[in-house]
Motif scaffolding. Sequence first.
Motif, short mmCIF file in Angstrom:
data_model
loop_
_atom_site.label_atom_id
_atom_site.label_comp_id
_atom_site.label_asym_id
_atom_site.label_seq_id
_atom_site.Cartn_x
_atom_site.Cartn_y
_atom_site.Cartn_z
N LEU A 169 21.81 -63.27 -55.22
CA LEU A 169 23.09 -63.40 -54.73
C LEU A 169 23.56 -64.84 -54.43
CD1 LEU A 169 23.68 -60.30 -52.24
CD2 LEU A 169 24.52 -60.70 -54.84
N THR B 158 27.34 -51.62 -57.24
CA THR B 158 27.09 -52.90 -56.53
C THR B 158 27.62 -53.98 -57.32
OG1 THR B 158 25.00 -51.65 -55.26
CG2 THR B 158 25.18 -54.06 -55.51
N PHE C 178 28.76 -56.22 -47.02
CA PHE C 178 28.39 -55.04 -48.26
C PHE C 178 26.91 -55.19 -48.18
CE2 PHE C 178 27.35 -54.33 -52.81
CZ PHE C 178 27.97 -53.08 -52.67
N VAL C 179 26.48 -56.11 -47.97
CA VAL C 179 24.74 -55.81 -47.92
C VAL C 179 24.55 -55.05 -46.81
CG1 VAL C 179 22.39 -57.23 -47.47
CG2 VAL C 179 24.26 -58.09 -48.91
N VAL D 113 30.22 -60.44 -48.37
CA VAL D 113 29.26 -60.26 -49.03
C VAL D 113 28.12 -59.53 -48.02
CG1 VAL D 113 27.16 -61.03 -50.33
CG2 VAL D 113 29.58 -61.64 -51.12
N GLY E 252 20.41 -57.79 -58.94
CA GLY E 252 20.50 -59.27 -58.52
C GLY E 252 20.47 -60.14 -59.67
N ARG F 207 34.61 -65.02 -48.25
CA ARG F 207 33.91 -64.14 -49.36
C ARG F 207 32.31 -64.07 -48.90
NH1 ARG F 207 36.62 -63.50 -53.86
NH2 ARG F 207 38.41 -64.92 -54.29
N LEU G 54 33.75 -59.52 -54.61
CA LEU G 54 33.55 -60.12 -53.54
C LEU G 54 33.27 -61.57 -53.94
CD1 LEU G 54 31.51 -57.95 -51.33
CD2 LEU G 54 33.93 -58.14 -51.48
N VAL G 55 32.57 -62.08 -55.17
CA VAL G 55 32.19 -63.26 -55.33
C VAL G 55 33.02 -64.12 -56.14
CG1 VAL G 55 30.22 -64.72 -56.50
CG2 VAL G 55 29.68 -62.88 -54.65
N PHE H 157 23.55 -59.39 -62.05
CA PHE H 157 24.77 -59.90 -61.49
C PHE H 157 24.86 -61.53 -61.75
CE2 PHE H 157 26.97 -61.70 -57.85
CZ PHE H 157 28.41 -61.39 -58.32
N LEU I 243 30.15 -56.61 -55.77
CA LEU I 243 29.90 -57.78 -55.83
C LEU I 243 30.82 -58.90 -56.47
CD1 LEU I 243 25.92 -57.81 -55.78
CD2 LEU I 243 27.48 -58.32 -53.74
N ARG J 169 26.42 -66.98 -56.06
CA ARG J 169 27.69 -67.36 -55.28
C ARG J 169 27.80 -68.97 -55.67
NH1 ARG J 169 28.32 -67.48 -49.92
NH2 ARG J 169 30.57 -67.70 -50.17
#
Length: 379
Positions: A120, A339, A149-150, A146, A170, A142, A346-347, A173, A343, A124
């Motif tokens: 993550l 997820t 959300f975690v 994140v 991860g 942001r 969010l990112v 993503f 994500l 980012r």
Amino acid sequence: MSACLGYLCAAVAALSARPLGRVVSVCLALCGAVVVPFVLLVLTGTAQSEVGVVERSGLLTLHQATPYLPDPHTVGEVTPYLPGMAVFGLPRAVLGESGPLPGLLGDARLWCAAAFLGCLWAARRAMRRPAGGTSAVGGASRGYAVGAFVASPAVALPLCVSGVDLPLTGLLFLTLAFAARRRPVAAGLALAAACSLKWTAWPAVAVAVTLLAHHGGIRAAVRAAVVAVGGTVLLVLPSALLSPGPMVQQVFAFPIGRGPFDTPAASPLPGRLLADLGPAGWCAAVALLLGGGLAVFVSLLVRPPHDLVSAADRLAFGLCVAFLLAPAGRFGYLALPVTLAVLARLVGGSRRKEPAHDRVVRTSRPARPAPVPAARGAR
């Protein structure tokens, strides 16, 4: 109980008008839903069965260079993961269980969580870098999102009790983030690591390649594909050569209900219900699964993803189809595509780049000529 208390305190802190209210709220949620239950469960040795499977695979890899037993006698001796997953079990094999500190540092959940959070952070950071003239994406807001959300049940629950799917999530993503930033080699390396953990990561190759082809051209897409496939082969090939039969039986046959033991993944999803009808139902479930995968692949060719969000959505949709139509599965598997989709928003945000031809039209529009003043004395 700890998570409920943490969420309650976080909600109260979020109502504060002070500038630090948001920071305190996220920290309280993380402490109550992640830190406290994680430490308690690790110190008491409470975990789902897959944690023990990963730690045993690390021990087997340390002693025999392959995580697969040649002749497992029970379901607990089956390793349904590719060889890369054994890396998270190596700390337990090296440190043992004597003492609270080695027990804590050797728990596979700790390293799975570290890999997920590290991915993550890297994603980012990659998305904050400008690429191709686009503006960087990021910001403190942001980061708070994140973190919240975690702390949510979608991530906090598997992180505390199991965690084996978090490194895969991860890495997938991170792969899409690198692909969206036109970094084919980095995307290929992250994808190779993901594909060496579980074969359910293999559909991400098509998504990442089409995203790179859309952004960086065919050459970048081919480069990423070569790195991903070559890296996966290098990581998986030693175990495949040392124990080809057990690997096929435990990694591929067992999860779809064709192994020597019944898989514990028996949630009443559509594919599982079809497979329970007998051989014809199992074949129907596999046919629907292949048809769904083909439909997703065709959609990539017809309308390739254009950014991180669209690529994550396409991969999430394909994984949902696979998990729902597979002959065996669990409801918990659906946390992975959820997820990924969350994500990405969010990112990476949900902004689309302005088409080039629209920018040209607006910038090249000629200015209106100035009015010519009438001659003095003209009537």
